[in-house]
Design a protein around this motif. Sequence first.
Motif, PDB file in Angstrom:
ATOM      1  N   UNK A 107       2.653  12.118  -6.438  1.00 34.36           N
ATOM      2  CA  UNK A 107       1.275  12.066  -5.672  1.00 34.36           C
ATOM      3  C   UNK A 107       0.233  12.735  -6.231  1.00 34.36           C
ATOM      4  N   UNK A 108      -0.970  11.974  -6.624  1.00 34.72           N
ATOM      5  CA  UNK A 108      -2.014  12.755  -7.138  1.00 34.72           C
ATOM      6  C   UNK A 108      -3.112  12.561  -6.248  1.00 34.72           C
ATOM      7  N   UNK A 151       0.833  -1.316   0.016  1.00 38.74           N
ATOM      8  CA  UNK A 151       0.063  -0.067   0.010  1.00 38.74           C
ATOM      9  C   UNK A 151       1.038   1.373   0.163  1.00 38.74           C
ATOM     10  N   UNK A 152       0.293   2.317  -0.085  1.00 44.52           N
ATOM     11  CA  UNK A 152       0.773   3.676  -0.102  1.00 44.52           C
ATOM     12  C   UNK A 152       0.740   4.250   1.414  1.00 44.52           C
ATOM     13  N   UNK A 194     -16.430  10.418   1.314  1.00 43.93           N
ATOM     14  CA  UNK A 194     -16.789  11.680   2.086  1.00 43.93           C
ATOM     15  C   UNK A 194     -16.818  13.047   1.323  1.00 43.93           C
ATOM     16  N   UNK A 195     -16.303  12.790  -0.094  1.00 41.69           N
ATOM     17  CA  UNK A 195     -16.189  14.012  -0.619  1.00 41.69           C
ATOM     18  C   UNK A 195     -14.954  14.743  -0.853  1.00 41.69           C
ATOM     19  N   UNK A 196     -14.081  14.109   0.033  1.00 40.54           N
ATOM     20  CA  UNK A 196     -12.598  14.760   0.064  1.00 40.54           C
ATOM     21  C   UNK A 196     -11.720  14.033  -0.987  1.00 40.54           C
ATOM     22  N   UNK A 197     -10.583  14.284  -0.778  1.00 38.31           N
ATOM     23  CA  UNK A 197      -9.508  13.656  -1.850  1.00 38.31           C
ATOM     24  C   UNK A 197      -8.283  13.157  -1.041  1.00 38.31           C
ATOM     25  N   UNK A 198      -7.886  12.019  -1.163  1.00 41.37           N
ATOM     26  CA  UNK A 198      -6.732  11.423  -0.582  1.00 41.37           C
ATOM     27  C   UNK A 198      -5.671  11.220  -1.702  1.00 41.37           C
ATOM     28  N   UNK A 216      -4.513   4.676  -2.839  1.00 42.79           N
ATOM     29  CA  UNK A 216      -4.848   5.784  -1.980  1.00 42.79           C
ATOM     30  C   UNK A 216      -4.052   5.753  -0.481  1.00 42.79           C
ATOM     31  N   UNK A 217      -3.527   6.889  -0.215  1.00 41.11           N
ATOM     32  CA  UNK A 217      -2.797   6.893   1.146  1.00 41.11           C
ATOM     33  C   UNK A 217      -3.479   6.349   2.435  1.00 41.11           C
TER      34      UNK A 217
END
Length: 411
Positions: free
Chosen positions: A207-208, A182-183, A214-218, A225-226
Motif C-alpha cells: 500500500x502506498x 478496483x482497490x 482535497x490535499x489528502x492522501x489515499x 486508489x482506495x
Amino acid sequence: MLILHTSDWHIGRSFHGTGLLDAQREVLSQMAQTVRDRGVDLVLVAGDVYDRALPSADAVQVLDEALAELRKAGAQVVLTSGNHDSAVRLGFGGALMAASGVHVRTRAEQITDPVLAPDPDGGTVAVYGVPYLEPRHQGQQWEVEPHHTAVMQEAMDRVRADSAARAADHPEGLCTVVMAHLFAAGGEGSDSERDIGAEAGSPQGQVTGTAEPDGGHAPQVGGLGQVPLRVFEGIDYTALGHLHGRQRLSETVRYSGSPLPYSFSEHQHRKGGLLISTAGGTVTAVEEVDWSAGRRLAVLRGEVETLLTDPTLAWAEEAWCQITITDAIRPPLAYARLKERFPGLLNFILAPAGGPRRTAGTYAERLRRAEGDDLALCTGFVDHVRGRPATSGETELLRQALAAARQEQSA
C-alpha cells in the motif's frame, strides 16, 4: 442460478521471466470443468483479462479458446476490462459476441446496460459490468472529482438508479450483481498487483499513497486508489477484481483473486473462484472453489547445507522456488548447488544472519592501510564485494596477476 466469480486472468503474464501460457490454459480448462460439473450458468471475469494492453497473438488465442470452452460447457460469460486491459481492443466485436453468449463491458456508457438472466428458481439476475474507469478521464466526463472514490460513487449511483427502475418490471425479484475492478478498503494486496506503468515483475502490491484533490492522501495498490465499501451499499453482490488474493470484505463484497499465483508473496494462497447461488432475486450462498495448475511455489530460507540436505524439502524440487540463504559467510557456488537440487529456482536472495558483514573502515581508509600492499588491497576488495574472503588459490592467482602487471609495466 449459479454464478462463478473470477478475475485477473492476466493472460500473457510471465513469472520471473518464465512464461505462464501453458499454466493459464490448464487453469482455464479446470474452470470450464467446474462449469460442467456444477452446472454454472454465468461466469464473471472482473477485469485484467490480459496482462498488457497489447497482448501477444498467443495470449489472444488462449482467451479465444477459453471463451469457446466455457460456452461449450454451458455458461454465458460476462467480461469487464481492468487497468491492464485496452478497453477498445478487449471490447472489439462485443456486439457480435453477445449474440453467442459472451458479454463484454468496456465502456462507461454500458454501465446501465446489465446482462439479464432469468433465475430457474424464480426472479431475475441483473449483472452490471463496470469496467475500469480512469479517474482523470471519467471524472471530467461525469463532472465529478477526478479520483477513484468519486468516480465509483457516481458509477454506483447510476447502477442503483437503473436497478431500482428495472425492479418494477420484475416483481418476482431482481438480484443486482456488480462487477468492478478496483482497490476496495480493507483489501490486502500482494507483490503482483502492479501499475501498468511499472516494470514487469516489480513489486507494487504494498500500500502506498497518492495525492487526492482535497490535499489528502489515499492508499494505493497497483496504481489504484482506495474506494470505501459504503460505495457498494444496496447491491446484492459485488464481484471485485484487481487484488490477487481471494478475500471477503463484507457479506456482499468479495474478491475472487487470480486463478494462478503471479508472485512468491502468493505462495500460501488457495487459488480459484467463488460460486454464488441465487434464488428469488437474492443471493442465497457463496462457496469457494479451488483450482491448481502449473507448478507449486516454494519460499525457502536457511543455510545452504541445510537446504541441500533436508529431506522434508523434497516436494520443492518440483516447484518454482524463491530461496533466501542466511549463511553468515556466503558459501562458494551457492546458487549453482541449490539450482542442482531445486531446478525451479527463480529468485535467489542473500540475507546473512545478523545482517551484512561489515568491513573495517571506508575504501579510503583501507587504501591508506594497504599502502604498498597491493595484494592486501585486492583480497580485501574480493572479501567486500563477495561477502567471503579470498581462498588461498584465489590469493595466489591475484599475486601472479599483480606480478605480471608489474613486469609489464617495467618492461
